[in-house]
Structures are given as structure tokens and as C-alpha cells.
Write an enzyme that holds these catalytic residues in place. Structure first.
Site, PDB file in Angstrom:
ATOM      1  N   CYS A 157       0.841  -1.205   0.000  1.00 39.17           N
ATOM      2  CA  CYS A 157       0.000   0.000   0.000  1.00 39.17           C
ATOM      3  C   CYS A 157       0.876   1.256   0.000  1.00 39.17           C
ATOM      4  O   CYS A 157       1.523   1.567   1.007  1.00 39.17           O
ATOM      5  CB  CYS A 157      -0.901  -0.047   1.229  1.00 39.17           C
ATOM      6  N   CYS A 213       0.059   3.810   2.688  1.00 41.38           N
ATOM      7  CA  CYS A 213       0.502   3.308   4.000  1.00 41.38           C
ATOM      8  C   CYS A 213       1.975   3.625   4.219  1.00 41.38           C
ATOM      9  O   CYS A 213       2.370   4.064   5.303  1.00 41.38           O
ATOM     10  CB  CYS A 213       0.301   1.796   4.094  1.00 41.38           C
TER      11      CYS A 213
END
Length: 102
Positions: free
Chosen positions: A31, A34
Site C-alpha cells: 500500500c 501506507c
């Protein structure tokens, strides 16, 4: 203090029984948002000894991810006394992360 890696084995002790508010970061290796937010989460962990910061890798901890109904990443969850008191989805700058803790 740096962020703690939370898993189903230490979740009860580190999160539910915590005397401090807990900021949980649900994240994944793949991600991009993230990874962009990770330094801000670590800074909060280092700068706020009154808060416990935990990181939950959603791929390694599907049981916890499902328990919280997490479907989008990153997701931040703030818990106090074992209860969810705030939640936010998506990458956020450090200032907005700190606002979640109020």
C-alpha cells in the site's frame, strides 16, 4: 518509544488492557499511502509517550483486520479503555493524526 507490532497473540494485553490510549495503524506492505504515512505514525510514537502506537499488518493479521471491519488502507483506529473512540481512513499528515487523539 517506537510503534509496537500488534498481532492476535498480543492484542488483548497491548490494546484492550492498555492504560494509555492506543493508536492502531492498519497497513500493508503493498500500500503506497501506507508507506507514505508510516514516518508520521512513527513520529507520533516517538513524541507522545502518553499514547501507545500499534501497527497491524493486514496481510499477516486478517483476523484482527476482519474483527475491526477494515476494508481500506491505511486505516487509523484510536482506542481508549478497550473501546473505539475515533477512526479515519486514508493517509494523513502528522497534524491530522494528532487531532484523532484528542
Amino acid at each position: 518509544m517506537s510503534a509496537i507490532h500488534i498481532n492476535k497473540e498480543n492484542f488483548y494485553e497491548e490494546v484492550i488492557r492498555s492504560e494509555k490510549p492506543v493508536l492502531l495503524d492498519f497497513w500493508a506492505e503493498w500500500c503506497g499511502p501506507c508507506r507514505m504515512m508510516a514516518p508520521a505514525v512513527e513520529e507520533v510514537a516517538e513524541e507522545r509517550p502518553d499514547i501507545k502506537v500499534g501497527k497491524i499488518n493486514v496481510d499477516e493479521q486478517p483476523e484482527l483486520t476482519s474483527r475491526f471491519g477494515i476494508t481500506c488502507f491505511p486505516t487509523l483506529v484510536v482506542m481508549k479503555d478497550g473501546q473505539i473512540v475515533n477512526q479515519a481512513v486514508g493517509s494523513r499528515p502528522k497534524g491530522q493524526i494528532l487531532q484523532l487523539l484528542c
